[in-house]
Write an enzyme that holds these catalytic residues in place. Structure first.
Site, short mmCIF file in Angstrom:
data_model
loop_
_atom_site.label_atom_id
_atom_site.label_comp_id
_atom_site.label_asym_id
_atom_site.label_seq_id
_atom_site.Cartn_x
_atom_site.Cartn_y
_atom_site.Cartn_z
N GLU A 28 -5.74 -4.36 -6.59
CA GLU A 28 -4.97 -5.38 -6.17
C GLU A 28 -5.97 -6.24 -5.25
OE1 GLU A 28 -1.16 -6.90 -3.50
OE2 GLU A 28 -1.43 -4.84 -4.15
N ARG A 254 -4.25 10.91 -2.16
CA ARG A 254 -5.12 10.15 -1.85
C ARG A 254 -6.13 10.79 -0.96
NH1 ARG A 254 -2.52 5.38 -1.23
NH2 ARG A 254 -3.94 4.35 0.12
N LYS A 264 -5.19 -0.51 3.76
CA LYS A 264 -5.62 -1.88 3.79
C LYS A 264 -5.20 -2.78 4.87
CE LYS A 264 -6.40 -2.83 -1.11
NZ LYS A 264 -5.82 -3.48 -2.18
P1 ATP Z 1 -2.02 -1.02 -0.48
O1 ATP Z 1 -2.57 -0.32 0.74
O2 ATP Z 1 -2.01 -2.50 -0.31
O3 ATP Z 1 -1.22 -0.35 -1.40
P2 ATP Z 1 -4.13 0.29 -2.11
O4 ATP Z 1 -5.05 0.83 -1.05
O5 ATP Z 1 -3.06 1.10 -2.73
O6 ATP Z 1 -3.51 -0.66 -1.31
P3 ATP Z 1 -4.79 -0.92 -4.58
O7 ATP Z 1 -5.88 -1.92 -4.40
O8 ATP Z 1 -3.55 -1.02 -4.84
O9 ATP Z 1 -4.93 -0.69 -2.90
O10 ATP Z 1 -5.85 0.18 -5.01
C1 ATP Z 1 -6.29 0.68 -6.44
C2 ATP Z 1 -6.35 1.79 -6.84
O11 ATP Z 1 -7.01 2.82 -5.92
C3 ATP Z 1 -4.83 2.40 -6.87
O12 ATP Z 1 -4.54 3.21 -7.95
C4 ATP Z 1 -4.79 3.38 -5.80
O13 ATP Z 1 -4.04 4.73 -6.03
C5 ATP Z 1 -6.11 3.88 -5.67
N1 ATP Z 1 -6.44 4.16 -4.05
C6 ATP Z 1 -5.93 3.28 -2.87
N2 ATP Z 1 -6.31 4.00 -1.92
C7 ATP Z 1 -6.96 5.32 -2.12
C8 ATP Z 1 -7.13 6.49 -1.24
N3 ATP Z 1 -7.27 6.52 0.02
N4 ATP Z 1 -7.48 7.54 -1.98
C9 ATP Z 1 -7.45 7.57 -3.41
N5 ATP Z 1 -6.99 6.67 -4.28
C10 ATP Z 1 -6.94 5.50 -3.44
MG MG Z 2 -1.48 -0.13 -3.92
#
Ligand code: ATP
Ligand code: MG
Length: 552
Positions: A28, A254, A264
Site C-alpha cells: 500500500e 510476518r 507502518k
Molecule cells: P499496514 O501496517 O498499513 O497494514 P503493512 O505493513 O501490511 O501495512 P503493506 O504495504 O500492506 O504494509 O504490505 C505489503 C506486503 O508486505 C503485504 O503483503 C504484507 O503482508 C507484507 N508485510 C508487511 N509487513 C511485513 C512483515 N513485518 N513481515 C513480512 N511481511 C510483511
Molecule cells: Mg497491509
C-alpha cells in the site's frame, strides 16, 4: 529444507494445478518499505525465480487519499535495490476499478450483495461478537432491481459519503466475523491520485485484493498471518463471481525483530513527529534507511533466507541481522584507515622531509580487491583511545615505554607526551621508530602484540563521521503499544566532526558509495549528503559480532 509454501507449490506443479508460479508483492503506497517487507519481497520474487514464473509489483491503492507519489517511487526504487525485477508487470489495484465494479454488479444480480443504508457505526454495532451472532441489516432483503439501481446511483454520486455501502450477503451468524455481511464498497468523495474524481465509490481490501489477483492470473497469493481469518472471504468472492483465474491465498508469519518497530503506523509517527530525520534516517529499519546506513542488499537477502518462512509468529533477534551484515561486509568492504578521534603522533627519529609509501591490501578476504599505496611520514595521527598515560597491564596499545605496530608501516616505541598545561589534555604523543621493522615486521622476532591504525598528517582528509546505535533501548518496542516512544534510545545518534581518513576512503566510483571497513573501527559508508570538500561517513556497524553470544 523446503518451507511449507515451496512444498505447496511443488505439489501444485506436479498435480498440474498450475504450470508456472505467479505471485505478487502488494504494498500500500502509504509508507516506505522496511525489513519486514523485504521478507515478503524475497519470498514472492524468490519463488518464481526458483520454479519458473513471475512476480508482479502491484500497488494496493484502493484507499483514495492516502497514496502519495513519493511512496510509489520509493517502493519501486527499494524493490529494485533489493535485487528484484518485476519486468513489465507493474500494476495498480486502481487499474481494475471498472472490472471490480462489474464483479460487484454480478454479485448483486446473483442476490449475493445488497446496498445497506446503515451507518458504519450501526454496522459495527450489529456485527455481534465471537460468542454472539450478529443482527441482520433491515436492508438485507432489498430486491435485486432495487440494489442494482441504488448501487448504480452510488456510483453516479447521488448519495452523500457515509450514507450507504454495498455489503456481501453471507451469514450474520458465521463464527468468522469477516463473513458477517462484510462491506464491499463505500462512498468516498476524495480525489484519487490515479483515477481522479472518476470514482466516488471505492472497494474494500477484501473485495479488491482477491479480484486483483484473479485479474492478473496470480497463482499463489502470499500474505501475512493476520489475513488467515480473511481467507474464507477471499474464497467466497472468487467462488461467487466468474473470475478470469482462480488464485489461492497462503499465509506466513510476518517478521518481527528485537529493538525494532515495523508497524507502518509507528514508523510514520517517528517520521512525522521528528524523532528521526525522515524515512531514510540510517537508524530506521526501512530499506531506504538501511541503504543509507550502508547495509548491502545481499545482507538483507541473506537474512531473509536464514530466518526462513513459517506459520507461527516469532521475534527474530536483531543480532542475527547484524551477523548477516557483517558476513557480507567482511567479504566485500575495502579496508582503509581512518582516525575518528585523532591525537598527533610524532616520530622523533624519522626524517622531517621524508614521505614513504607502503603497499597495503585492500581486502585480505578478497585477493581480487588488489592493493593500494598509503603515505607515511614523521607526523601522523592515531586514535586518542589508543594511547593511555596510565595503562593497565593488558593494554596492548601505546603508553610511555611500550612498543606497538603501526599497521603496515613500522614498530614504534612511545617516549613521552606533550600536554596542554592548563587542561592536562594529551596534545601529542612522541615516539621513536625502528627502521629495521619496515612493513611492520619484527626484525628480531621480539613480541609486539598490539597493532594500531593511523593516518598521515599531510595526506589525510578531514571528515565527519555519523555514528548510529539502535533506535530503541527496550527489546520489544513493538509490544509497548503507544508508549513505544518512551523506549527510544536517546544516544542513538552522535557525530565525530574532526575525523581524518586516508585519501582512498573518499575515492569516488560511478556506482555510488562503496562499503568500507575502517580498520579496527567498523564498517562505514559515505553518506548521500557527503561532499568532496566535506566528506561524511555513516557508521554501518561495528566489527564485533554478538550473534554467537545471544542465547538460543
Ligand atoms: P499496514 O501496517 O498499513 O497494514 P503493512 O505493513 O501490511 O501495512 P503493506 O504495504 O500492506 O504494509 O504490505 C505489503 C506486503 O508486505 C503485504 O503483503 C504484507 O503482508 C507484507 N508485510 C508487511 N509487513 C511485513 C512483515 N513485518 N513481515 C513480512 N511481511 C510483511
Ligand atoms: Mg497491509
Amino acid at each position: 529444507m523446503k518451507n511449507f509454501i515451496e512444498k505447496i507449490i511443488e505439489e501444485d506443479l506436479t498435480a498440474g494445478r498450475c504450470s508456472e508460479v505467479i505471485t505478487r508483492f502488494p504494498p500500500e503506497p502509504n509508507g516506505y518499505l522496511h525489513i519486514g517487507h523485504a521478507k515478503s519481497i524475497c519470498l514472492n520474487f524468490g519463488l518464481p525465480r526458483r520454479y519458473g514464473g513471475r512476480c508482479h509489483l502491484r500497488f494496493d491503492d484502493t484507499n483514495p487519499e492516502k497514496e502519495e507519489e513519493e511512496f510509489i517511487e520509493a517502493i519501486k526504487r527499494d524493490v529494485a535495490w533489493l535485487g528484484f525485477d518485476w519486468g513489465s508487470h507493474l500494476y495498480f489495484a486502481s487499474d481494475y476499478f471498472e472490472r471490480m465494479y462489474a464483479f460487484a454488479e454480478e454479485l448483486i444480480e446473483k442476490g449475493l450483495a445488497f446496498v445497506c443504508d446503515q451507518t458504519l457505526e450501526e454496522i459495527r454495532r450489529d456485527r455481534g461478537t465471537l460468542t454472539e451472532p450478529g443482527k441482520e441489516s433491515p436492508y438485507r432483503n432489498r430486491s435485486v432491481e432495487e440494489n442494482l439501481d441504488l448501487f448504480r446511483r452510488m456510483r453516479k454520486g447521488e448519495f452523500p459519503e457515509g450514507s450507504r455501502v454495498l455489503r456481501a450477503k453471507i451469514d450474520m451468524a458465521s463464527p468468522n466475523l469477516n463473513m458477517r455481511d462484510p462491506v464491499l464498497y463505500r462512498i468516498r468523495r476524495a480525489a484519487h491520485p490515479r483515477t481522479g474524481t472518476t470514482w466516488c465509490i471505492y472497494p474494500m481490501y477484501d473485495f479488491a485484493h482477491c479480484l486483483g489477483d484473479a485479474i492478473e492470473g496470480v497463482t499463489h497469493s502470499i500474505c501475512t498471518l493476520e489475513f488467515e481469518d480473511h481467507r474464507p472471504l477471499y474464497d467466497w468472492v472468487l467462488d461467487n463471481v466468474t473470475p478470469p483465474s482462480r488464485p489461492y491465498q497462503y499465509e506466513f508469519a510476518r517478521l518481527n525483530m528485537t529493538y525494532t518497530v515495523l508497524s507502518k503506523r509507528k514508523l510514520a509517527r517517528l517520521v512525522r513527529e521528528g524523532h528521526v530525520n525522515g524515512w531514510d534516517d540510517p537508524r530506521m529499519p526501512t530499506l531506504a534507511g538501511l541503504r543509507r546506513r550502508g547495509v548491502p542488499p545481499e545482507a538483507i537477502r541473506r537474512f531473509c533466507d536464514r530466518i526462513g518462512v513459517a506459520k507461527t509468529n516469532s521475534v527474530v533477534e536483531i543480532e542475527l541481522f547484524e551477523h548477516c551484515i557483517r558476513e557480507v561486509l567482511n567479504k566485500t568492504a575495502r579496508r582503509v584507515m581512518a582516525v575518528l578521534d585523532p591525537v598527533k603522533l610524532t616520530i622523533e627519529n624519522y626524517p622531517e622531509d621524508r614521505i614513504e609509501e607502503f603497499e597495503v591490501e585492500n581486502n585480505p578476504e578478497d585477493a581480487a580487491a588488489g592493493t593500494r599505496k598509503v603515505a607515511f611520514s614523521r607526523n601522523l595521527f592515531i586514535e586518542r583511545e589508543d594511547f593511555l598515560e596510565d595503562p593497565p597491564k593488558k593494554f596492548f596499545r601505546l603508553a610511555v615505554g611500550r612498543e606497538v605496530r603501526l599497521k603496515g608501516a613500522y614498530l614504534v616505541t612511545c617516549t613521552g607526551v606533550k600536554k596542554d598545561p592548563e587542561t592536562g589534555e594529551v596534545k601529542e604523543v612522541l615516539c621513536r621508530y625502528d627502521p629495521a621493522s619496515r612493513g611492520g615486521n619484527t626484525p628480531d622476532g621480539r613480541r609486539v602484540k598490539g597493532t594500531i591504525h593511523w593516518v598521515e598528517e599531510k595526506t589525510a582528509v578531514p571528515a565527519e563521521i555519523r555514528v548510529y546505535e539502535r533506535l530503541f533501548r527496550i527489546e520489544n518496542p513493538e509490544g509497548a503499544g503507544e508508549e513505544f516512544l518512551e523506549g527510544m534510545n536517546e544516544n542513538s545518534f552522535s557525530r565525530k566532526c574532526s575525523a581524518l581518513v586516508e585519501p582512498a576512503a573518499v575515492q569516488r566510483t560511478s556506482s555510488g558509495p562503496m562499503p568500507l571497513q575502517f580498520l579496527r573501527m567498523g564498517y562505514f559508508i559515505e553518506d548521500i549528503d557527503s561532499k568532496p570538500n566535506h566528506p561524511i561517513f555513516n557508521k554501518t556497524i561495528g566489527l564485533r559480532d554478538t550473534w554467537a553470544k545471544v542465547k538460543r
